[in-house]
Design a protein around this motif. Structure first.
Motif, short mmCIF file in Angstrom:
data_model
loop_
_atom_site.label_atom_id
_atom_site.label_comp_id
_atom_site.label_asym_id
_atom_site.label_seq_id
_atom_site.Cartn_x
_atom_site.Cartn_y
_atom_site.Cartn_z
N TYR A 259 61.87 32.58 40.37
CA TYR A 259 61.03 32.43 40.50
C TYR A 259 60.50 33.09 41.14
O TYR A 259 59.35 32.48 41.20
N LEU A 260 61.10 34.48 42.47
CA LEU A 260 60.52 34.75 43.12
C LEU A 260 59.01 35.39 42.08
O LEU A 260 58.57 36.03 42.39
N THR A 261 60.10 35.66 41.38
CA THR A 261 59.77 37.28 39.60
C THR A 261 57.65 36.34 39.82
O THR A 261 56.84 36.69 39.45
N SER A 262 57.99 34.80 39.43
CA SER A 262 56.94 33.93 38.48
C SER A 262 55.83 34.42 40.06
O SER A 262 54.62 34.02 39.82
N TRP A 263 55.79 33.93 40.95
CA TRP A 263 55.40 33.72 41.75
C TRP A 263 54.86 34.93 42.50
O TRP A 263 53.60 35.30 42.45
N ARG A 264 55.58 36.20 42.75
CA ARG A 264 55.12 37.31 42.64
C ARG A 264 53.95 37.58 41.87
O ARG A 264 52.25 37.98 42.00
N LEU A 265 54.40 37.52 40.61
CA LEU A 265 53.07 37.68 39.57
C LEU A 265 51.95 36.70 39.81
O LEU A 265 50.35 37.72 39.59
N ALA A 266 51.75 36.04 40.02
CA ALA A 266 51.51 34.61 39.76
C ALA A 266 50.11 34.58 41.04
O ALA A 266 49.00 35.34 40.93
N LEU A 267 50.39 35.79 42.39
CA LEU A 267 49.95 35.84 43.86
C LEU A 267 49.16 37.54 43.17
O LEU A 267 47.87 37.78 42.76
N ALA A 268 49.74 37.95 42.02
CA ALA A 268 49.17 39.48 41.82
C ALA A 268 47.81 39.34 40.50
O ALA A 268 47.16 39.99 40.49
N ALA A 269 48.75 38.23 39.93
CA ALA A 269 47.05 38.04 38.72
C ALA A 269 46.04 37.23 39.87
O ALA A 269 45.03 37.97 39.58
N ASP A 270 46.04 36.76 40.63
CA ASP A 270 44.93 35.98 41.53
C ASP A 270 44.07 37.30 42.26
O ASP A 270 42.99 37.10 42.48
N LEU A 271 45.47 38.50 42.94
CA LEU A 271 44.70 39.40 43.72
C LEU A 271 43.92 40.24 42.61
O LEU A 271 43.00 40.70 43.10
N LEU A 272 44.40 40.57 41.68
CA LEU A 272 43.76 41.45 40.51
C LEU A 272 42.45 40.65 40.11
O LEU A 272 41.57 41.55 39.49
N ARG A 273 42.19 39.81 40.70
CA ARG A 273 40.81 39.25 40.31
C ARG A 273 39.49 39.91 41.28
O ARG A 273 38.34 39.95 41.03
N GLU A 274 39.77 40.31 42.85
CA GLU A 274 39.19 41.07 43.72
C GLU A 274 38.85 42.42 42.99
O GLU A 274 39.61 43.29 42.42
N PRO A 275 37.17 43.04 42.33
CA PRO A 275 37.05 44.11 41.46
C PRO A 275 37.60 45.56 42.83
O PRO A 275 37.70 46.38 41.59
N ASP A 276 37.74 45.20 44.16
CA ASP A 276 37.83 46.61 44.40
C ASP A 276 39.32 46.53 44.88
O ASP A 276 39.97 47.53 44.93
N ALA A 277 40.68 45.63 44.36
CA ALA A 277 41.80 45.89 45.25
C ALA A 277 41.64 46.90 43.61
O ALA A 277 42.65 46.28 42.40
N THR A 278 43.10 47.38 43.74
CA THR A 278 43.31 48.79 43.55
C THR A 278 45.24 48.37 42.79
O THR A 278 45.74 47.45 42.95
N ILE A 279 45.57 48.10 41.90
CA ILE A 279 46.82 48.16 41.15
C ILE A 279 48.20 48.45 41.87
O ILE A 279 48.92 47.68 42.99
N ALA A 280 48.08 49.47 43.25
CA ALA A 280 49.12 50.15 43.70
C ALA A 280 49.02 49.18 44.98
O ALA A 280 50.18 48.96 45.58
N ALA A 281 47.85 49.16 45.50
CA ALA A 281 47.86 47.63 46.57
C ALA A 281 47.96 46.35 46.47
O ALA A 281 48.41 45.82 47.43
N VAL A 282 48.11 46.26 45.68
CA VAL A 282 48.32 44.71 44.47
C VAL A 282 49.61 44.69 44.49
O VAL A 282 50.21 43.43 45.00
N ALA A 283 50.26 46.20 44.24
CA ALA A 283 52.53 45.89 43.40
C ALA A 283 52.27 45.58 45.08
O ALA A 283 53.39 45.11 45.84
N ARG A 284 52.11 46.44 46.44
CA ARG A 284 52.41 46.89 47.52
C ARG A 284 52.64 45.30 48.02
O ARG A 284 53.37 44.47 48.84
N LYS A 285 51.63 43.93 47.88
CA LYS A 285 51.26 43.15 48.30
C LYS A 285 52.68 41.58 48.21
O LYS A 285 52.27 40.85 48.82
#
Length: 322
Positions: A259-285
């Motif tokens: 459940y945690l993995t699916s929730w983290r990846l859902a959050l990551a997918a949403d954050l990746l929509r922001e054009p200025d967000a790096t993958i490293a920053a999203v990974a930390r969040k």
């Protein structure tokens, strides 16, 4: 923060399409705009939502319907009436033959139709259409039927009438006012809907009230970036690792770490929509130690890399790795 709060925090209307429709009977509109979510509020007259693969659903004055896209459907005064109007992507209205109707049916500020509001038997319908395409919102959409109806006598809220009054106003900042009203109405409707027995609420919703699983879910949603293990989660909730794992899986339908993995990846997918967000920053969040760890998990679970996901969501160039 609980699971429902997190999911309801996803819908954020930005320039949502709101409209008051005034239609003379017999009327029927084919909705083929591929929008992910639409609210319908009949003010006068009955309406029917007619999905392609499910039985027609009646909505009366004061009821609220939430229709999940992107599959097309028809809204009509009578389910037997063939569509005279087709709404296409971009909220373009046409005849079934493709002739434009937008200007012809313009009745004023956010008002559209083919007759005057005082015409006997005219249907008056408020619609609010989201254009969102976020992954957190997709988790919410996956928990909904294609059409849900909250009957007028099942809840009490001033929001529908307030939206009806505001939709035709032309004031500075009115789009923002309408966006926020639409958000509030959607959240209120879904909260009331999930509490109803016939809603068939997903496992995570019922589990929120469980004395063992509820606190664990709240911890995962409050601190998704924390280095959780089942043992650490069990210690925080005051039960054994085995008891938490068994109870969580029984109620939610999957183990805590899945459940945690699916929730983290859902959050990551949403954050990746922001054009200025790096993958490293999203990974930390979202709790991954490196962009490579996030990329591996994303590709394993979703079948595409974060960069590919970004490109397919139209968010500009792929994210930088650092």
């Amino acid at each position: 923060m609980d699971a429902l709060t997190d999911l309801l925090d996803g819908p954020r209307a930005r320039g949502a399409f709101l409209l008051r429709s005034v239609l003379a009977p017999p009327w029927a509109i084919r909705i083929a705009d591929r929008a992910p979510l639409t609210l319908l509020y009949p003010v006068d007259g009955d309406a029917w939502v007619v999905p392609d693969r499910e039985p027609p659903v009646r909505i009366g004055p004061g009821d609220i319907a939430v229709v999940r896209g992107p599959e097309p459907y028809t809204v009509a005064g009578d389910p037997a009436t063939p569509p005279q109007i087709v709404i296409r992507p971009g909220q373009v209205s046409q005849t079934p033959d493709g002739d434009e109707l937008c200007e012809e049916m313009d009745l004023g500020v956010r008002t559209w139709g083919d007759t005057a509001e005082d015409t006997p038997g005219a249907g008056v319908l408020i619609s609010g259409t989201y254009q969102m395409d976020g992954e957190v919102s997709r988790r919410l959409l996956a928990a909904l039927p294609q059409v849900l109806v909250l009957p007028a006598d099942a809840w009490h809220s001033p929001l529908p009438e307030l939206l009806f009054a505001e939709v035709v106003r032309d004031e500075p900042g009115q789009e923002v006012v309408l966006d926020r009203l639409l958000d509030l109405l959607l959240i209120a409707v879904l909260r009331a809907w999930f509490a109803r027995p016939e809603a068939g609420a997903p496992g995570w919703y019922a589990a929120q009230g469980d004395p063992v699983v509820g606190p664990a879910l709240r911890l995962l949603h409050e601190r998704p970036a924390h280095g959780w293990t089942v043992a650490a989660l069990a210690a925080e909730t005051g039960v054994s690792r085995a008891a938490l794992g068994r109870r969580f899986t029984e109620l939610v339908g999957e183990p805590p770490m899945a459940y945690l993995t699916s929730w983290r990846l859902a959050l990551a997918a949403d954050l990746l929509r922001e054009p200025d967000a790096t993958i490293a920053a999203v990974a930390r969040k979202v709790g991954y130690g490196s962009p490579f760890a996030l990329s591996a998990a994303f590709k394993r679970v979703r079948g595409v890399s974060p960069q590919e996901h970004r490109r397919t969501r139209g968010t500009g160039s792929a994210a930088a790795v650092s």
